[in-house]
Design an enzyme around this catalytic site. Structure first.
Site, PDB file in Angstrom:
ATOM      1  N   ARG A  96      37.793  31.401  63.309  1.00 25.95           N
ATOM      2  CA  ARG A  96      37.682  30.082  62.692  1.00 25.95           C
ATOM      3  C   ARG A  96      36.907  30.272  61.396  1.00 25.95           C
ATOM      4  NH1 ARG A  96      38.037  24.751  64.836  1.00 25.95           N
ATOM      5  NH2 ARG A  96      37.187  23.238  63.397  1.00 25.95           N
ATOM      6  N   HIS A 151      45.570  24.534  62.706  1.00 31.36           N
ATOM      7  CA  HIS A 151      44.857  24.745  63.956  1.00 31.36           C
ATOM      8  C   HIS A 151      45.943  24.803  65.030  1.00 31.36           C
ATOM      9  CE1 HIS A 151      41.851  24.871  66.905  1.00 31.36           C
ATOM     10  NE2 HIS A 151      41.371  23.650  66.862  1.00 31.36           N
ATOM     11  N   ARG A 178      33.394  23.501  70.989  1.00 30.59           N
ATOM     12  CA  ARG A 178      34.454  23.227  71.969  1.00 30.59           C
ATOM     13  C   ARG A 178      35.566  24.248  71.909  1.00 30.59           C
ATOM     14  NH1 ARG A 178      34.521  17.403  72.918  1.00 30.59           N
ATOM     15  NH2 ARG A 178      32.555  16.641  72.080  1.00 30.59           N
ATOM     16  N   THR A 179      36.060  24.488  70.703  1.00 32.40           N
ATOM     17  CA  THR A 179      37.173  25.425  70.571  1.00 32.40           C
ATOM     18  C   THR A 179      36.766  26.813  71.041  1.00 32.40           C
ATOM     19  OG1 THR A 179      37.974  24.152  68.698  1.00 32.40           O
ATOM     20  CG2 THR A 179      38.858  26.351  68.941  1.00 32.40           C
ATOM     21  N   LYS A 195      25.263  38.935  53.983  1.00 31.82           N
ATOM     22  CA  LYS A 195      24.888  39.975  53.014  1.00 31.82           C
ATOM     23  C   LYS A 195      25.996  40.220  51.993  1.00 31.82           C
ATOM     24  CE  LYS A 195      22.494  42.208  56.804  1.00 31.82           C
ATOM     25  NZ  LYS A 195      22.862  43.160  57.874  1.00 31.82           N
TER      26      LYS A 195
END
Ligand SMILES: [Zn+2]
Lengths: 309, 151
Positions: free
Chosen positions: A107, A135, A57-58, A86
């Protein structure tokens, strides 16, 4: 106000003037968009969305915002598809990606990752959630939604319901609301009360705060009820989770005692905290809240890129 | 009690009133063992009126700045610093906790990025009395024993 090149990492970095400026810009963009259909302020600009943990959603909201501004988007949606797998350091990933883009949205599952990314990158970095820490764009879109629905924030009586202990969203929202003249009811099961230090901070800033477990009795007082989900993954202890799971639900019979103009918000996704029958009522504001994410993120992208105003 | 004989240095820095047993941490934080660091004289477990027992660290031939020595304020809040020239104390100051603590204290939050990426841990002082610090990265606050345990 000079926003060009600025990072958006934490609500703690904002002044009330900053918040008001973003809200005003978002409001202007929302009207522009309604009038013109699409905009081209960010033409030729590229947004990189670095989602080290998935949050569809974000990510979609940011991508939609950038497209609506006329820019384009590159990025990844899970760490397993990148060289992080890696063993590449976060700093190196950021330094590489900034060669491809003009603004970064990140994020990350670790707290503080966005701050570190911002220190490494020359281009603006926007935090789309760092672990259980911040957030900030969610908080700004929440405030924006309230302002658009009520035309003001001062004077409102607001209930925050649910997981007030682990809920990142309500912590930041409460902090941002402390800039305004509001009365707060903190409604939660005993086990999920708002941390003391946050309540103290709110009181120091002059917010009238009440703590209660009684949802039904509090409903008639409220102009706005902000509901949060109980997030199983934030609980250190499964047993504690089972004790509070499903301990409250907002449905139409509960809302019978509400003020006529009461609005219900929720950062979504919901589980069973709000019955779907509420969706059709005058009270539901949560889908409008989702929509608000786009103009607010457009404002933040446009301002930090320096293409607006 | 007879005065304890501790060698006097002709010039350098004397850090006094360090809590007993903490001298290795002081030496480590101030990087006093690096090659050009000057001769070190250490006295540990010295009887003290103020602290009961204390440590003293003397650095010969090097003048430590106030800013440098302030780094030890978290483990030695009562430390006093004497700058010695020609066997005489020419300057004396008490350590003070700086506004930012960089690279001394690790963050107690296991999920903090500073514990996983190559970056110096950094804290901002929120309050001095009682001491409360906020991690620059994860924004979590630390106080009391949690500070001492993560030095
Ligand atoms: Zn931290």
């Amino acid at each position: 106000m000079d926003w060009k090149g600025r990072d958006v990492i934490s609500v703690r970095d904002f002044s009330k003037e900053d918040i008001e400026f973003v809200l005003k810009t978002a409001e202007w963009l929302e009207d522009e968009l309604k009038e013109k259909g699409s905009l081209d302020y960010a033409r030729g600009k590229i947004l990189a969305t670095l989602f080290f943990e998935p949050s569809t959603r974000t990510r979609l909201s940011f991508e939609s915002a950038m497209h609506r501004l006329g820019g384009s988007v590159i990025g990844f949606s899970s760490a397993s598809s990148t060289s992080v797998k890696k063993g590449e350091s976060l700093a190196d990933t950021i330094k590489t990606v900034e060669q491809y883009s003009d603004v970064i949205v990140i994020r990350h599952p670790m707290e503080g990752a966005a701050r570190l990314a911002a220190e490494v990158a020359e281009i603006p970095v926007i935090n789309a959630g760092d672990g259980s820490n911040q957030h900030p764009t969610q908080t700004l879109l929440d405030i924006y939604t309230i302002k658009r629905a009520f035309g003001k924030i001062d004077g409102l009586t607001i209930g925050l319901l649910g997981d007030l202990k682990y809920g990142r969203t309500v912590h930041s929202l409460a902090e941002a609301l402390a800039f305004y003249d509001v009365e707060l009811y903190l409604i939660s099961p005993e086990l999920l009360r708002m941390p003391k230090h946050i309540i103290e901070e709110l009181r120091e800033k002059g917010v009238r705060v009440h703590e209660t477990t009684d949802l039904k009795g509090t409903i008639p007082e409220l102009d706005l009820l902000y509901v949060t989900r109980i997030q199983r993954e934030r609980f250190p202890d499964e047993e504690e989770y089972l004790k509070v799971k499903g301990s409250y639900q907002v449905n139409c019979s509960l809302l019978e005692n509400a003020k006529e103009g009461l609005k219900v918000m929720h950062p979504l996704p919901r589980v069973d905290e709000i019955h779907p029958e509420v969706d059709k009522s005058e009270h539901a504001l949560y889908f409008r809240q989702v929509f608000s994410g786009v103009p607010v993120r457009m404002a933040l992208l446009g301002l930090t890129l320096g293409v607006l105003g | 009690m007879p005065e304890l004989k501790i060698e006097v240095i002709p010039e350098g820095t004397v850090i006094d009133h360090i809590p007993a047993g903490k001298w290795p941490k002081v030496v480590e934080i101030l990087r006093l063992t690096k090659p050009n660091g000057g001769t070190l004289l250490i006295a540990s477990n010295v009887p003290s009126k103020k602290l009961g027992r204390k440590d003293i660290v003397k650095v010969e031939g090097r003048y430590l700045s106030e800013e440098e020595v302030n780094k030890i304020a978290l483990i030695a809040p009562n430390a006093t610093v004497n700058i010695v020239k020609d066997y005489k104390i020419v300057e004396k100051f008490k350590v003070e906790i700086p506004d930012e603590i960089v690279g001394i204290l690790t963050c107690p939050n296991p999920n903090c990025v500073s514990n996983h990426e190559h970056v110096l841990p950094k804290f901002h002082v929120e309050s001095r009395e009682p001491l409360k610090l906020r991690c620059h990265y994860c924004e979590r606050t630390v106080e009391g024993d949690e500070i001492l345990g993560n030095l």
